[in-house]
Design an enzyme around this catalytic site. Structure first.
Site, PDB file in Angstrom:
ATOM      1  N   ASP A  79      -5.560   1.609   5.515  1.00  0.00           N
ATOM      2  CA  ASP A  79      -6.975   1.939   5.669  1.00  0.00           C
ATOM      3  C   ASP A  79      -7.467   1.405   7.015  1.00  0.00           C
ATOM      4  O   ASP A  79      -7.359   0.204   7.283  1.00  0.00           O
ATOM      5  CB  ASP A  79      -7.763   1.293   4.532  1.00  0.00           C
ATOM      6  CG  ASP A  79      -9.214   1.751   4.477  1.00  0.00           C
ATOM      7  OD1 ASP A  79      -9.717   2.272   5.487  1.00  0.00           O
ATOM      8  OD2 ASP A  79      -9.840   1.575   3.415  1.00  0.00           O
TER       9      ASP A  79
ATOM     10  N   GLY B 289       0.840  -1.191   0.000  1.00  0.00           N
ATOM     11  CA  GLY B 289       0.000   0.000   0.000  1.00  0.00           C
ATOM     12  C   GLY B 289       0.873   1.239   0.000  1.00  0.00           C
ATOM     13  O   GLY B 289       0.739   2.097   0.863  1.00  0.00           O
TER      14      GLY B 289
ATOM     15  N   THR C 198       6.065   9.581   4.013  1.00  0.00           N
ATOM     16  CA  THR C 198       4.841   9.364   3.239  1.00  0.00           C
ATOM     17  C   THR C 198       3.937  10.594   3.247  1.00  0.00           C
ATOM     18  O   THR C 198       4.021  11.445   4.132  1.00  0.00           O
ATOM     19  CB  THR C 198       4.044   8.169   3.788  1.00  0.00           C
ATOM     20  OG1 THR C 198       3.546   8.501   5.090  1.00  0.00           O
ATOM     21  CG2 THR C 198       4.914   6.930   3.881  1.00  0.00           C
TER      22      THR C 198
ATOM     23  N   GLU D 245       0.758  -1.286  -4.798  1.00  0.00           N
ATOM     24  CA  GLU D 245      -0.371  -0.358  -4.696  1.00  0.00           C
ATOM     25  C   GLU D 245      -1.504  -0.869  -5.579  1.00  0.00           C
ATOM     26  O   GLU D 245      -1.281  -1.235  -6.735  1.00  0.00           O
ATOM     27  CB  GLU D 245       0.061   1.044  -5.141  1.00  0.00           C
ATOM     28  CG  GLU D 245      -1.051   2.068  -5.221  1.00  0.00           C
ATOM     29  CD  GLU D 245      -1.784   2.261  -3.907  1.00  0.00           C
ATOM     30  OE1 GLU D 245      -3.036   2.201  -3.927  1.00  0.00           O
ATOM     31  OE2 GLU D 245      -1.124   2.479  -2.875  1.00  0.00           O
ATOM     32  N   ILE D 246      -2.719  -0.888  -5.044  1.00  0.00           N
ATOM     33  CA  ILE D 246      -3.855  -1.452  -5.763  1.00  0.00           C
ATOM     34  C   ILE D 246      -4.550  -0.441  -6.673  1.00  0.00           C
ATOM     35  O   ILE D 246      -5.182  -0.818  -7.658  1.00  0.00           O
ATOM     36  CB  ILE D 246      -4.867  -2.063  -4.762  1.00  0.00           C
ATOM     37  CG1 ILE D 246      -5.821  -3.019  -5.483  1.00  0.00           C
ATOM     38  CG2 ILE D 246      -5.625  -0.979  -4.014  1.00  0.00           C
ATOM     39  CD1 ILE D 246      -6.694  -3.817  -4.527  1.00  0.00           C
TER      40      ILE D 246
ATOM     41  N   ASN E 243      -2.666  -6.615  -5.387  1.00  0.00           N
ATOM     42  CA  ASN E 243      -3.443  -6.762  -4.159  1.00  0.00           C
ATOM     43  C   ASN E 243      -2.669  -7.707  -3.250  1.00  0.00           C
ATOM     44  O   ASN E 243      -2.745  -8.931  -3.405  1.00  0.00           O
ATOM     45  CB  ASN E 243      -4.836  -7.318  -4.471  1.00  0.00           C
ATOM     46  CG  ASN E 243      -5.734  -7.381  -3.254  1.00  0.00           C
ATOM     47  OD1 ASN E 243      -5.256  -7.311  -2.116  1.00  0.00           O
ATOM     48  ND2 ASN E 243      -7.029  -7.518  -3.463  1.00  0.00           N
TER      49      ASN E 243
ATOM     50  N   GLU F 213       0.748  10.580   3.863  1.00  0.00           N
ATOM     51  CA  GLU F 213      -0.100  10.499   5.048  1.00  0.00           C
ATOM     52  C   GLU F 213       0.653  10.965   6.295  1.00  0.00           C
ATOM     53  O   GLU F 213       0.098  11.658   7.151  1.00  0.00           O
ATOM     54  CB  GLU F 213      -0.600   9.067   5.238  1.00  0.00           C
ATOM     55  CG  GLU F 213      -1.698   8.662   4.285  1.00  0.00           C
ATOM     56  CD  GLU F 213      -2.948   9.509   4.445  1.00  0.00           C
ATOM     57  OE1 GLU F 213      -3.319   9.813   5.591  1.00  0.00           O
ATOM     58  OE2 GLU F 213      -3.558   9.866   3.427  1.00  0.00           O
TER      59      GLU F 213
END
Length: 258
Positions: A155, A72, A233, A95-96, A132, A235
């Site tokens: 998440d 991710g 990152t 990364e999806i 995934n 985030e």
């Protein structure tokens, strides 16, 4: 004009100068913050690690395979931070989301094309793949192939009925232990206390992992990695701007039972 808007305009002016390699801009890669990991995303993946062609990802492969995996990876901040720190190690982001993966691909390509590249390794040791990890991690990596695994600001899936979609679970820890070599380290960080406690509980209960205190991480030379985990990152930077909390937990992979 706000500070961030002015900074963005200055960056646009800079990248339009002759001889300057244009870096991708996030606003051109719009996508939802999260994806449903149980949906069919029309992903391509090898039937086994032996079928994975890493040469398309790393121009100077020399028979090596990725040893670090950022699950991710988002917009690739950790990859870019770790690349020069470990120039002889291949690092992979997973990364999806389609657009986000494309952004990271374009970012890495632009970094590799920079004139007079001074970063050790020239970012040739980092790459990204759309995948995934909750479904297909063992399709990409051999047993004990990895030495570092990263789960940064995953998440939270706040609702109880969504907890099954969390990236850390008893079943998935068995897969992470499979691809991570004994002595390898898992790094987790989040700004959500409930998710942090969830991850810690599952790791603590799993027999092949032991938690590492931050002083131990520092003593064993993981300080630069922990710093990147905290700050590299998107985030992590957002949490810092908002003066939020960051909950870090790192675990060492124990030897397999005899």
């Amino acid at each position: 004009m706000g500070k961030r808007k002015r900074q963005a305009m200055e960056e646009e002016e800079a990248i339009d100068q002759p001889g300057v390699i244009k870096m991708p801009q996030k606003r051109h890669y719009r996508q939802r913050a999260h994806a449903n990991v149980f949906s069919d995303h029309a992903l391509e993946y090898p039937t086994s690690p032996a079928d994975m062609d890493w040469t398309v990802h790393y121009p100077e492969l020399n028979g090596r395979k990725p040893e670090f995996a950022d699950v991710g990876c988002g917009f690739g901040g950790l990859l870019v931070a770790l690349g020069p720190l470990f120039p002889d190690t291949l690092i992979l982001g997973m990364e999806i989301r389609t657009q986000v993966t494309q952004y990271v691909e374009d970012r890495i390509a632009a970094l590799r094309a920079q004139p007079e590249q001074t970063a050790p390794g020239g970012y040739k040791n980092i790459s990204v793949i759309r995948a995934n990890a909750m479904k297909f991690l063992p399709n990409f990596f051999d047993k004990h192939q990895l030495s570092k695994l990263f789960f940064l600001f995953p998440d939270p899936h706040f609702k109880a009925r969504k907890h099954k979609a969390r990236i850390i679970s008893s079943t998935l820890l068995a897969e992470y232990a499979y691809v991570l070599r004994p002595g390898g380290v898992v790094y987790t960080i989040t700004d959500v206390r409930d998710l942090h406690e969830w991850m810690v509980k599952h790791f603590d209960e799993f027999p092949l992992f032991e938690r590492m205190d931050e002083d131990v991480l520092e003593k064993e030379g993981h300080g630069d990695v922990v710093q990147a985990v905290r700050t590299a990152t998107e985030e992590g930077k957002k949490v810092e701007r908002n003066s939020g909390d960051k909950f870090l937990a790192c675990y060492r992979r124990l030897p397999d039972p005899i």
